[in-house]
Motif scaffolding. Sequence first.
Motif, PDB file in Angstrom:
ATOM      1  N   TYR A  32      69.928 111.886 110.091  1.00 44.04           N
ATOM      2  CA  TYR A  32      68.633 112.551 110.549  1.00 44.04           C
ATOM      3  C   TYR A  32      67.556 112.557 109.407  1.00 44.04           C
ATOM      4  O   TYR A  32      66.441 112.231 109.520  1.00 44.04           O
ATOM      5  CB  TYR A  32      69.003 113.995 111.161  1.00 44.04           C
ATOM      6  CG  TYR A  32      67.716 114.442 111.833  1.00 44.04           C
ATOM      7  CD1 TYR A  32      67.280 114.330 112.971  1.00 44.04           C
ATOM      8  CD2 TYR A  32      66.985 115.767 111.048  1.00 44.04           C
ATOM      9  CE1 TYR A  32      66.195 114.753 113.383  1.00 44.04           C
ATOM     10  CE2 TYR A  32      66.010 116.374 111.624  1.00 44.04           C
ATOM     11  CZ  TYR A  32      65.539 115.839 112.665  1.00 44.04           C
ATOM     12  OH  TYR A  32      64.352 116.488 113.519  1.00 44.04           O
ATOM     13  N   TRP A  33      67.824 112.903 108.379  1.00 48.32           N
ATOM     14  CA  TRP A  33      67.072 113.117 107.010  1.00 48.32           C
ATOM     15  C   TRP A  33      66.543 111.645 106.767  1.00 48.32           C
ATOM     16  O   TRP A  33      65.535 111.631 106.395  1.00 48.32           O
ATOM     17  CB  TRP A  33      68.016 113.780 105.974  1.00 48.32           C
ATOM     18  CG  TRP A  33      67.141 113.776 104.656  1.00 48.32           C
ATOM     19  CD1 TRP A  33      66.377 114.507 104.359  1.00 48.32           C
ATOM     20  CD2 TRP A  33      67.155 112.842 103.572  1.00 48.32           C
ATOM     21  NE1 TRP A  33      65.674 114.440 103.161  1.00 48.32           N
ATOM     22  CE2 TRP A  33      66.209 113.229 102.705  1.00 48.32           C
ATOM     23  CE3 TRP A  33      67.951 111.599 103.400  1.00 48.32           C
ATOM     24  CZ2 TRP A  33      66.028 112.389 101.443  1.00 48.32           C
ATOM     25  CZ3 TRP A  33      67.738 110.760 102.166  1.00 48.32           C
ATOM     26  CH2 TRP A  33      67.103 111.248 101.144  1.00 48.32           C
ATOM     27  N   ALA A  34      67.239 110.654 106.942  1.00 46.39           N
ATOM     28  CA  ALA A  34      66.944 109.465 106.289  1.00 46.39           C
ATOM     29  C   ALA A  34      65.900 108.622 107.478  1.00 46.39           C
ATOM     30  O   ALA A  34      64.979 108.044 107.020  1.00 46.39           O
ATOM     31  CB  ALA A  34      68.151 108.355 106.189  1.00 46.39           C
ATOM     32  N   ALA A  54      71.311 110.627 115.096  1.00 48.04           N
ATOM     33  CA  ALA A  54      72.023 111.696 114.132  1.00 48.04           C
ATOM     34  C   ALA A  54      73.327 112.267 114.900  1.00 48.04           C
ATOM     35  O   ALA A  54      74.503 112.381 114.561  1.00 48.04           O
ATOM     36  CB  ALA A  54      71.398 112.755 113.588  1.00 48.04           C
ATOM     37  N   VAL A  55      72.943 112.690 116.290  1.00 47.04           N
ATOM     38  CA  VAL A  55      74.027 113.050 117.075  1.00 47.04           C
ATOM     39  C   VAL A  55      75.133 111.802 117.358  1.00 47.04           C
ATOM     40  O   VAL A  55      76.442 112.268 117.363  1.00 47.04           O
ATOM     41  CB  VAL A  55      73.499 113.534 118.457  1.00 47.04           C
ATOM     42  CG1 VAL A  55      74.631 113.975 119.468  1.00 47.04           C
ATOM     43  CG2 VAL A  55      72.866 115.062 117.982  1.00 47.04           C
ATOM     44  N   ALA A  56      74.696 110.664 117.587  1.00 44.81           N
ATOM     45  CA  ALA A  56      75.410 109.601 117.813  1.00 44.81           C
ATOM     46  C   ALA A  56      76.361 109.271 116.727  1.00 44.81           C
ATOM     47  O   ALA A  56      77.560 109.242 116.786  1.00 44.81           O
ATOM     48  CB  ALA A  56      74.505 108.540 118.176  1.00 44.81           C
ATOM     49  N   ALA A  57      76.028 109.357 115.540  1.00 45.02           N
ATOM     50  CA  ALA A  57      76.759 109.187 114.145  1.00 45.02           C
ATOM     51  C   ALA A  57      77.912 110.313 114.037  1.00 45.02           C
ATOM     52  O   ALA A  57      78.906 109.966 113.790  1.00 45.02           O
ATOM     53  CB  ALA A  57      75.670 109.476 112.805  1.00 45.02           C
ATOM     54  N   GLY A  58      77.394 111.320 114.566  1.00 43.16           N
ATOM     55  CA  GLY A  58      78.626 112.262 114.473  1.00 43.16           C
ATOM     56  C   GLY A  58      79.725 112.154 115.490  1.00 43.16           C
ATOM     57  O   GLY A  58      81.128 112.251 115.107  1.00 43.16           O
ATOM     58  N   VAL A  59      79.283 111.639 116.597  1.00 42.87           N
ATOM     59  CA  VAL A  59      80.326 111.148 117.805  1.00 42.87           C
ATOM     60  C   VAL A  59      81.136 109.893 117.330  1.00 42.87           C
ATOM     61  O   VAL A  59      82.370 109.970 117.543  1.00 42.87           O
ATOM     62  CB  VAL A  59      79.305 110.924 119.277  1.00 42.87           C
ATOM     63  CG1 VAL A  59      80.219 110.304 120.243  1.00 42.87           C
ATOM     64  CG2 VAL A  59      78.911 112.133 119.576  1.00 42.87           C
ATOM     65  N   ILE A  60      80.280 109.115 116.730  1.00 41.37           N
ATOM     66  CA  ILE A  60      81.320 108.033 116.147  1.00 41.37           C
ATOM     67  C   ILE A  60      82.098 108.150 115.078  1.00 41.37           C
ATOM     68  O   ILE A  60      83.030 107.596 115.291  1.00 41.37           O
ATOM     69  CB  ILE A  60      80.144 106.965 115.810  1.00 41.37           C
ATOM     70  CG1 ILE A  60      79.241 106.168 116.964  1.00 41.37           C
ATOM     71  CG2 ILE A  60      80.843 105.661 114.973  1.00 41.37           C
ATOM     72  CD1 ILE A  60      78.015 105.497 116.524  1.00 41.37           C
ATOM     73  N   VAL A 116      67.819 119.772 117.358  1.00 41.50           N
ATOM     74  CA  VAL A 116      67.781 119.046 116.218  1.00 41.50           C
ATOM     75  C   VAL A 116      66.549 118.386 116.112  1.00 41.50           C
ATOM     76  O   VAL A 116      65.890 118.649 114.907  1.00 41.50           O
ATOM     77  CB  VAL A 116      68.775 118.030 115.930  1.00 41.50           C
ATOM     78  CG1 VAL A 116      68.757 117.097 114.609  1.00 41.50           C
ATOM     79  CG2 VAL A 116      70.458 118.501 115.641  1.00 41.50           C
ATOM     80  N   SER A 117      65.762 117.804 116.982  1.00 39.74           N
ATOM     81  CA  SER A 117      64.764 117.112 116.952  1.00 39.74           C
ATOM     82  C   SER A 117      63.458 118.092 116.580  1.00 39.74           C
ATOM     83  O   SER A 117      62.306 117.468 116.207  1.00 39.74           O
ATOM     84  CB  SER A 117      64.431 116.227 118.184  1.00 39.74           C
ATOM     85  OG  SER A 117      64.187 117.146 119.095  1.00 39.74           O
ATOM     86  N   SER A 118      63.612 119.224 116.805  1.00 38.39           N
ATOM     87  CA  SER A 118      62.708 120.313 116.636  1.00 38.39           C
ATOM     88  C   SER A 118      62.422 120.692 115.082  1.00 38.39           C
ATOM     89  O   SER A 118      61.665 121.451 114.622  1.00 38.39           O
ATOM     90  CB  SER A 118      62.856 121.513 117.466  1.00 38.39           C
ATOM     91  OG  SER A 118      63.731 122.289 117.209  1.00 38.39           O
ATOM     92  N   LEU A 119      63.285 120.064 114.189  1.00 38.73           N
ATOM     93  CA  LEU A 119      63.501 120.467 112.932  1.00 38.73           C
ATOM     94  C   LEU A 119      62.813 119.613 112.044  1.00 38.73           C
ATOM     95  O   LEU A 119      62.862 118.319 112.384  1.00 38.73           O
ATOM     96  CB  LEU A 119      65.016 120.949 112.575  1.00 38.73           C
ATOM     97  CG  LEU A 119      65.731 122.203 113.222  1.00 38.73           C
ATOM     98  CD1 LEU A 119      67.264 122.001 112.967  1.00 38.73           C
ATOM     99  CD2 LEU A 119      65.128 123.311 112.754  1.00 38.73           C
ATOM    100  N   ALA A 125      70.980 122.081 109.143  1.00 35.10           N
ATOM    101  CA  ALA A 125      71.596 122.568 110.481  1.00 35.10           C
ATOM    102  C   ALA A 125      72.738 121.932 111.064  1.00 35.10           C
ATOM    103  O   ALA A 125      73.709 122.499 111.417  1.00 35.10           O
ATOM    104  CB  ALA A 125      70.477 122.514 111.439  1.00 35.10           C
ATOM    105  N   LEU A 126      72.766 120.581 110.790  1.00 37.41           N
ATOM    106  CA  LEU A 126      74.070 120.075 111.243  1.00 37.41           C
ATOM    107  C   LEU A 126      75.239 120.025 110.421  1.00 37.41           C
ATOM    108  O   LEU A 126      76.232 120.069 110.893  1.00 37.41           O
ATOM    109  CB  LEU A 126      73.573 118.425 111.271  1.00 37.41           C
ATOM    110  CG  LEU A 126      72.413 117.887 112.312  1.00 37.41           C
ATOM    111  CD1 LEU A 126      72.094 116.568 112.152  1.00 37.41           C
ATOM    112  CD2 LEU A 126      73.236 117.815 113.553  1.00 37.41           C
ATOM    113  N   VAL A 127      75.143 120.396 109.214  1.00 34.37           N
ATOM    114  CA  VAL A 127      76.115 120.402 108.315  1.00 34.37           C
ATOM    115  C   VAL A 127      76.900 121.953 108.877  1.00 34.37           C
ATOM    116  O   VAL A 127      78.182 121.948 109.215  1.00 34.37           O
ATOM    117  CB  VAL A 127      75.868 120.766 107.038  1.00 34.37           C
ATOM    118  CG1 VAL A 127      77.026 121.053 106.120  1.00 34.37           C
ATOM    119  CG2 VAL A 127      75.552 119.032 106.519  1.00 34.37           C
TER     120      VAL A 127
END
Length: 247
Positions: free
Chosen positions: A47-49, A63-69, A122-125, A133-135
């Motif tokens: 998300y940051w990148a 970012a959410v997809a990366a966590g799922v993967i 997440v998209s609002s941040l 937040a994701l960590v």
Amino acid sequence: MSLRRAWAFLTRLPGGAHPETDRELGRSVPWFPLVGAVVGAVSGGVYWALHGPLGGTVAAVLAVAAGVIATGGFHEDGLADTADALGGSTREQRLEIMKDSRVGAFGVLALVLSTLVRVFAVSSLAAVDGLVALVAAHTVGRSTAVATMGLVPAAVGSGLGHSYTEHLPRAWTAVAVIASSAVAAGLGPAGAVALLSAAAGAATVGLIARRAFGGTTGDVLGAIEQVGEMAVLVSVAGLVATYGWSW
């Protein structure tokens, strides 16, 4: 080392050593929040990148997809199975539905709602806030699941539910839960509210599981982790812009 077993059990990333016995699995449980923090860092790093070049919405989806993967959809599968099982009319039928590898309408709806909630929160941040937040979400989500293992009995014949709890090192589990909770609360008002929201969500799911299934199962613990993630991200999205991360 139990950390490597927790890593292999919870993720699809290299470097782990799969638990060979129920005892090894149980002894790895205190490391779950730390593994969650690493998965959250992977997701948050995406998300940051990508926030700058692609915008918040696309970056949040990826970012959410990366966590799922990274986890192979491990916890999402638990959420879907739990949602489907709640449609059963008796305890025995619910447990039987939970064991079915197929995903029904309730499971699909639960996955869609969970994904939408996380993506929009997440998209609002801002980029850095989304990373933090994701960590926090992945850490607290697993921490609430770990706490539930120690507080709510496993359902009879629940497979992983018994495997987790039978050899659970309760003292180290308490240390892991307290440490991860302290870190979340130390982030400031947003972190404290996020922690309390996740705990309330875990308690609610735990009570429902106790009534519907007779206790927790591996799938229920996955559902608790997902509820924890959503609670943290929604809380942070609503509060961090006003209160920031510091007390």
